[in-house]
Design an enzyme around this catalytic site. Structure first.
Site, mmCIF file in Angstrom:
data_model
loop_
_atom_site.group_PDB
_atom_site.id
_atom_site.type_symbol
_atom_site.label_atom_id
_atom_site.label_comp_id
_atom_site.label_asym_id
_atom_site.label_seq_id
_atom_site.Cartn_x
_atom_site.Cartn_y
_atom_site.Cartn_z
ATOM 1 C CD GLN A 117 -9.819 7.446 -1.497
ATOM 2 O OE1 GLN A 117 -11.007 7.640 -0.939
ATOM 3 N NE2 GLN A 117 -9.097 6.824 -1.495
ATOM 4 C CG ASP A 128 -0.206 0.264 2.525
ATOM 5 O OD1 ASP A 128 -0.903 0.445 3.564
ATOM 6 O OD2 ASP A 128 1.071 0.276 2.533
ATOM 7 C CB CYS A 174 -9.906 -28.532 10.128
ATOM 8 S SG CYS A 174 -10.524 -26.923 10.339
ATOM 9 C CB CYS A 214 -6.898 -25.961 7.075
ATOM 10 S SG CYS A 214 -7.171 -25.949 8.768
ATOM 11 C CG HIS A 234 -9.387 -22.749 10.428
ATOM 12 N ND1 HIS A 234 -9.950 -23.780 9.679
ATOM 13 C CD2 HIS A 234 -10.347 -21.920 10.548
ATOM 14 C CE1 HIS A 234 -11.255 -23.600 9.519
ATOM 15 N NE2 HIS A 234 -11.589 -22.355 10.387
ATOM 16 C CG ASP A 284 -6.192 -5.426 1.898
ATOM 17 O OD1 ASP A 284 -6.622 -4.286 1.055
ATOM 18 O OD2 ASP A 284 -5.859 -5.155 3.118
ATOM 19 C CB CYS A 344 -12.002 -26.673 7.145
ATOM 20 S SG CYS A 344 -10.225 -25.834 7.005
HETATM 21 C C1 LIG Z 1 -4.220 -1.279 0.831
HETATM 22 C C2 LIG Z 1 -3.809 -0.774 -0.407
HETATM 23 C C3 LIG Z 1 -3.503 0.506 -0.982
HETATM 24 O O1 LIG Z 1 -4.156 1.468 -0.171
HETATM 25 C C4 LIG Z 1 -3.831 2.580 -0.081
HETATM 26 O O2 LIG Z 1 -2.285 2.862 0.051
HETATM 27 N N1 LIG Z 1 -4.516 3.709 0.191
HETATM 28 C C5 LIG Z 1 -5.861 3.447 0.929
HETATM 29 N N2 LIG Z 1 -5.789 2.351 1.706
HETATM 30 C C6 LIG Z 1 -7.133 1.961 2.076
HETATM 31 C C7 LIG Z 1 -7.324 1.126 3.068
HETATM 32 C C8 LIG Z 1 -8.490 0.605 3.557
HETATM 33 N N3 LIG Z 1 -8.829 -0.173 4.637
HETATM 34 C C9 LIG Z 1 -10.231 -0.029 4.540
HETATM 35 N N4 LIG Z 1 -10.974 -0.837 5.662
HETATM 36 C C10 LIG Z 1 -10.681 -1.565 6.425
HETATM 37 N N5 LIG Z 1 -10.785 0.929 3.779
HETATM 38 C C11 LIG Z 1 -9.556 1.437 3.163
HETATM 39 C C12 LIG Z 1 -9.461 2.513 2.341
HETATM 40 C C13 LIG Z 1 -8.237 2.736 1.925
HETATM 41 C C14 LIG Z 1 -8.199 3.936 0.853
HETATM 42 O O3 LIG Z 1 -8.974 4.577 0.482
HETATM 43 N N6 LIG Z 1 -6.678 3.962 0.438
HETATM 44 ZN ZN LIG Z 2 -9.129 -25.404 9.037
#
Ligand SMILES: C=CCOC(=O)Nc1nc2cc3[nH]c(NC)nc3cc2c(=O)[nH]1
Ligand SMILES: [Zn+2]
Length: 371
Positions: A188, A91, A308, A305, A334, A265, A303
């Site tokens: 965004q 990220d 389990c 894994c 798991h 993710d 499962c």
């Molecule tokens: C992670 C990958 C690359 O993301 C960035 O570098 N910037 C970014 N990360 C976010 C992560 C988030 N997690 C959630 N909820 C748990 N909402 C999110 C929103 C963003 C976002 O708008 N920008």
């Molecule tokens: Zn399992």
């Protein structure tokens, strides 16, 4: 385009595809385990691979603070450093700076903040974020953006989105293109369809290897999240992958795949696993609950894994009550397997043209409870 994405099957707007990187291919829809500080917590890399995961996520914010991007580069880059030979997505740090650091200040140039580790002062700009991700040798680099806080009035959301788009242009200019490596833009626009469209069209004009949908899973709720995905997907290129960040619970992922999302993710399977939450096809259980103390059954009889296969709920309950480190390790393994089995099921269902039926089966099993 230096990151080849091929679409292998389609079911409605859902896609089954494959993303080809310098470190290997990623079958989509894909779930990326989070490896924040150059480790998927409690897991050996071989175990992460054994769950079926093909790509993991690294966090720029954590790694720039400790051990530092230059240090990771001097030790061979993130793949060598953490012994993960497969694809890595990092990220850009924006989201974590805003959620983890202290005394942060945002201006047109970037973000100034103090480290949550040692209080040291840092300045992160779009250019520096791209440079850090290059030093880490990330296969997928994410644009430096601002995750618009939720809720936000439309004018505030528009201003925030426009800044993220200007930053996205700077990221594109700073990114060093290499075969098998790519840069993803981040849409965004908060919960405003017209802003989501404007942001999608802006990023598409600039041109990226993939498109993430940001600013969601921040408390807006599943229904609004799905609406924003529907308001965004039609304005993104069909021949590039879409990545929904920070998502999510199994039913969030199923619904997002049905609406055209390819990559995910989330810390849910790993973080909640460390607290004793185990995912099953019939919903989640907390293994610390006394009702599991004498239960000889595995977490999930369906499962495949190793956990389990070899361990009873009663044993896992004991490990957590005794605060033994093996407890969080086994539950993490798991839960990651549970998520990868879900992704494999989604890929197979799209190939077979039965995604809606699969989605109904997952929802029905989860509602059945009695676990
Ligand atoms: C992670 C990958 C690359 O993301 C960035 O570098 N910037 C970014 N990360 C976010 C992560 C988030 N997690 C959630 N909820 C748990 N909402 C999110 C929103 C963003 C976002 O708008 N920008
Ligand atoms: Zn399992």
């Amino acid at each position: 385009m230096t990151l080849r994405y091929e679409r292998l099957a389609q079911d409605g707007v859902a896609r089954r595809g494959r993303l080809h990187t310098a470190h290997g291919a990623v079958n989509t829809p894909a779930f990326m385990p989070v490896g924040t500080a150059a480790t998927v917590k409690g897991m050996w890399p071989e175990q992460v691979k054994a769950t079926g995961a093909e790509i993991i996520l690294g966090n720029t914010y954590h790694l720039m603070l400790r051990p530092g991007a230059e240090r990771v580069a001097s030790l061979g880059g993130l793949h060598k450093f953490m012994n993960w030979p497969g694809p890595i997505l990092t990220d850009s740090g924006g989201f974590q700076v805003m959620s983890l650091s202290e005394l942060r200040k945002i201006d047109e140039d970037g973000v100034t903040f103090r480290s949550h580790v040692d209080g040291s002062k840092h300045h992160l700009t779009p250019e520096r974020s791209i440079e850090i991700q290059h030093l880490l040798d990330a296969n997928v680099t994410m644009a430096f953006d601002e995750c618009t806080p939720f809720p936000a009035e439309a004018p505030v959301a528009a201003e925030s989105m426009h800044r993220s788009m200007r930053w996205a242009e700077r990221c594109k200019a700073a990114f060093k293109d290499r075969p098998g490596y790519g840069l993803f833009g981040i849409v965004q626009g908060s919960v405003y369809p017209e802003l989501r469209r404007e942001s999608s069209e802006w990023l598409t004009r600039i041109g990226y290897d993939g498109y993430a949908i940001g600013g969601l899973a921040v408390g807006e709720g599943q229904e609004m999240m799905f609406r924003m995905i529907e308001a965004t997907i039609p304005f993104l290129p069909e021949d590039r992958p879409r990545y929904l960040m920070g998502v999510g619970r199994p039913l969030d992922i199923v619904g997002a795949v049905q609406r055209g999302i390819d990559m995910f993710d989330c810390v849910m399977p790993t973080r909640s696993g460390r607290t004793g939450q185990a995912f099953t096809r019939r919903g989640t259980i907390n293994i610390r609950n006394a009702r599991h103390a004498h239960d000889p059954r595995p977490i999930d009889a369906d499962c495949s894994c190793p956990v389990c296969r070899d361990y009873a709920r009663g044993y896992l309950h004991h490990l957590f009550k005794a605060e033994e480190m093996l407890g969080p390790m086994l539950l993490t393994a798991h839960n990651l397997q549970h998520y990868q089995t879900l992704m494999a099921g989604l890929r197979g269902a799209i190939e077979a043209g039965r995604l809606d039926a699969f989605a109904a089966e997952v929802a029905e099993a989860e509602s059945r409870g009695d676990i």
